[in-house]
Design a protein around this motif. Sequence first.
Motif, PDB file in Angstrom:
ATOM      1  N   ARG A  52      70.890  34.224 -24.219  1.00 28.10           N
ATOM      2  CA  ARG A  52      71.921  34.979 -23.501  1.00 28.10           C
ATOM      3  C   ARG A  52      71.364  35.670 -22.264  1.00 28.10           C
ATOM      4  O   ARG A  52      71.554  36.867 -22.038  1.00 28.10           O
ATOM      5  CB  ARG A  52      72.621  35.962 -24.429  1.00 28.10           C
ATOM      6  CG  ARG A  52      73.352  35.245 -25.560  1.00 28.10           C
ATOM      7  CD  ARG A  52      74.178  36.120 -26.453  1.00 28.10           C
ATOM      8  NE  ARG A  52      75.032  37.081 -25.803  1.00 28.10           N
ATOM      9  CZ  ARG A  52      76.228  36.829 -25.236  1.00 28.10           C
ATOM     10  NH1 ARG A  52      76.701  35.601 -25.246  1.00 28.10           N
ATOM     11  NH2 ARG A  52      76.935  37.798 -24.691  1.00 28.10           N
ATOM     12  N   ILE A  53      70.671  34.858 -21.443  1.00 25.74           N
ATOM     13  CA  ILE A  53      70.136  35.332 -20.177  1.00 25.74           C
ATOM     14  C   ILE A  53      70.293  34.216 -19.153  1.00 25.74           C
ATOM     15  O   ILE A  53      70.244  33.034 -19.499  1.00 25.74           O
ATOM     16  CB  ILE A  53      68.658  35.766 -20.297  1.00 25.74           C
ATOM     17  CG1 ILE A  53      68.216  36.461 -19.007  1.00 25.74           C
ATOM     18  CG2 ILE A  53      67.757  34.597 -20.678  1.00 25.74           C
ATOM     19  CD1 ILE A  53      66.932  37.231 -19.150  1.00 25.74           C
ATOM     20  N   GLY A  54      70.548  34.622 -17.919  1.00 20.18           N
ATOM     21  CA  GLY A  54      70.705  33.619 -16.873  1.00 20.18           C
ATOM     22  C   GLY A  54      70.390  34.200 -15.517  1.00 20.18           C
ATOM     23  O   GLY A  54      70.089  35.395 -15.385  1.00 20.18           O
ATOM     24  N   GLY A  55      70.468  33.357 -14.503  1.00 19.21           N
ATOM     25  CA  GLY A  55      70.156  33.820 -13.164  1.00 19.21           C
ATOM     26  C   GLY A  55      70.601  32.846 -12.093  1.00 19.21           C
ATOM     27  O   GLY A  55      71.135  31.768 -12.384  1.00 19.21           O
ATOM     28  N   MET A  56      70.372  33.261 -10.852  1.00 20.60           N
ATOM     29  CA  MET A  56      70.757  32.472  -9.681  1.00 20.60           C
ATOM     30  C   MET A  56      69.663  32.609  -8.628  1.00 20.60           C
ATOM     31  O   MET A  56      69.055  33.665  -8.492  1.00 20.60           O
ATOM     32  CB  MET A  56      72.077  33.016  -9.113  1.00 20.60           C
ATOM     33  CG  MET A  56      72.491  32.410  -7.766  1.00 20.60           C
ATOM     34  SD  MET A  56      73.845  33.337  -6.964  1.00 20.60           S
ATOM     35  CE  MET A  56      75.251  32.777  -7.913  1.00 20.60           C
ATOM     36  N   ASN A  57      69.448  31.509  -7.881  1.00 18.16           N
ATOM     37  CA  ASN A  57      68.608  31.592  -6.692  1.00 18.16           C
ATOM     38  C   ASN A  57      69.412  31.112  -5.496  1.00 18.16           C
ATOM     39  O   ASN A  57      70.565  30.676  -5.640  1.00 18.16           O
ATOM     40  CB  ASN A  57      67.299  30.795  -6.853  1.00 18.16           C
ATOM     41  CG  ASN A  57      67.509  29.299  -6.963  1.00 18.16           C
ATOM     42  OD1 ASN A  57      68.559  28.753  -6.635  1.00 18.16           O
ATOM     43  ND2 ASN A  57      66.500  28.598  -7.434  1.00 18.16           N
ATOM     44  N   HIS A  58      68.827  31.181  -4.306  1.00 19.07           N
ATOM     45  CA  HIS A  58      69.501  30.750  -3.077  1.00 19.07           C
ATOM     46  C   HIS A  58      68.396  30.288  -2.138  1.00 19.07           C
ATOM     47  O   HIS A  58      67.563  31.084  -1.731  1.00 19.07           O
ATOM     48  CB  HIS A  58      70.250  31.943  -2.486  1.00 19.07           C
ATOM     49  CG  HIS A  58      70.977  31.663  -1.203  1.00 19.07           C
ATOM     50  ND1 HIS A  58      72.098  32.367  -0.850  1.00 19.07           N
ATOM     51  CD2 HIS A  58      70.763  30.804  -0.187  1.00 19.07           C
ATOM     52  CE1 HIS A  58      72.541  31.946   0.330  1.00 19.07           C
ATOM     53  NE2 HIS A  58      71.724  30.990   0.754  1.00 19.07           N
ATOM     54  N   LEU A  84      60.444  29.949  -9.239  1.00 16.18           N
ATOM     55  CA  LEU A  84      60.574  31.392  -9.468  1.00 16.18           C
ATOM     56  C   LEU A  84      61.681  31.692 -10.463  1.00 16.18           C
ATOM     57  O   LEU A  84      61.512  32.520 -11.365  1.00 16.18           O
ATOM     58  CB  LEU A  84      60.855  32.117  -8.147  1.00 16.18           C
ATOM     59  CG  LEU A  84      59.681  32.329  -7.214  1.00 16.18           C
ATOM     60  CD1 LEU A  84      60.154  32.965  -5.908  1.00 16.18           C
ATOM     61  CD2 LEU A  84      58.602  33.193  -7.861  1.00 16.18           C
ATOM     62  N   LEU A  85      62.829  31.031 -10.309  1.00 15.41           N
ATOM     63  CA  LEU A  85      63.955  31.281 -11.208  1.00 15.41           C
ATOM     64  C   LEU A  85      63.632  30.825 -12.628  1.00 15.41           C
ATOM     65  O   LEU A  85      63.842  31.567 -13.594  1.00 15.41           O
ATOM     66  CB  LEU A  85      65.220  30.592 -10.684  1.00 15.41           C
ATOM     67  CG  LEU A  85      66.478  30.778 -11.533  1.00 15.41           C
ATOM     68  CD1 LEU A  85      66.815  32.254 -11.739  1.00 15.41           C
ATOM     69  CD2 LEU A  85      67.654  30.047 -10.875  1.00 15.41           C
ATOM     70  N   VAL A  86      63.122  29.613 -12.771  1.00 16.39           N
ATOM     71  CA  VAL A  86      62.778  29.103 -14.109  1.00 16.39           C
ATOM     72  C   VAL A  86      61.760  30.022 -14.770  1.00 16.39           C
ATOM     73  O   VAL A  86      61.937  30.435 -15.926  1.00 16.39           O
ATOM     74  CB  VAL A  86      62.250  27.649 -14.033  1.00 16.39           C
ATOM     75  CG1 VAL A  86      61.658  27.212 -15.373  1.00 16.39           C
ATOM     76  CG2 VAL A  86      63.352  26.694 -13.606  1.00 16.39           C
ATOM     77  N   ASN A  87      60.704  30.372 -14.054  1.00 17.33           N
ATOM     78  CA  ASN A  87      59.656  31.207 -14.639  1.00 17.33           C
ATOM     79  C   ASN A  87      60.157  32.608 -14.994  1.00 17.33           C
ATOM     80  O   ASN A  87      59.739  33.179 -16.005  1.00 17.33           O
ATOM     81  CB  ASN A  87      58.449  31.287 -13.703  1.00 17.33           C
ATOM     82  CG  ASN A  87      57.699  29.969 -13.642  1.00 17.33           C
ATOM     83  OD1 ASN A  87      57.769  29.153 -14.563  1.00 17.33           O
ATOM     84  ND2 ASN A  87      56.997  29.743 -12.551  1.00 17.33           N
ATOM     85  N   ALA A  88      61.037  33.183 -14.172  1.00 19.80           N
ATOM     86  CA  ALA A  88      61.594  34.503 -14.485  1.00 19.80           C
ATOM     87  C   ALA A  88      62.412  34.447 -15.773  1.00 19.80           C
ATOM     88  O   ALA A  88      62.343  35.365 -16.600  1.00 19.80           O
ATOM     89  CB  ALA A  88      62.448  35.002 -13.318  1.00 19.80           C
TER      90      ALA A  88
END
Length: 190
Positions: A52-58, A84-88
């Motif tokens: 239950r965690i997610g994110g976005m890059n640009h 960076l996003l995958v590792n975070a």
Amino acid sequence: MSAVAASRYADLAKRPIHVVQGEHAISDDPDIVLTTILGSCVAACMRDPVARIGGMNHFLLPGGPKADGADGESVRYGVHAMELLVNALLARGARRERLEVKLFGGGRLVKGLTDVGASNARFAEEFLAAEKLNHVGGSLRGDSGRRIQYWPVSGRARQVFLGDDRKAFEAETFLPVPKPAPQTGALELF
């Protein structure tokens, strides 16, 4: 969340977080919505539904200079943003094999110039395939800018196409910051 985004949004738990070029943000708060405006840029929206965690890059360009000197800055930049996003996410408990990814952007806003948006879209799709990440949707290419909203815990995404593509192009363009003149102690007379 990138250091820039973390410091800027540390106390805004119930508000949208806007992700600009070169940034990424992650969250496990179900009330957070990540937003961005895209033209030729691409945003990857990733989440682990179990953790239950997610994110976005640009990212602006698909990569960086190759060892043989061909291709320019495009390949490395996209790779850097994706890693960076995958590792975070992995650092916060996500599992690589559970990651679900939606890709957005890659539009062609300026006819007659190199189609950077198509290169960005192709790079993002190839990255997911090479890394064996689960591509579950999104919207790539086209000739319009778009505003993206992404709820990182639920994986819900909303896209609104922008009517005036010049505004999208301007919104994702960085203006160079002028460097201050060095202090030499000289006196300037007018």
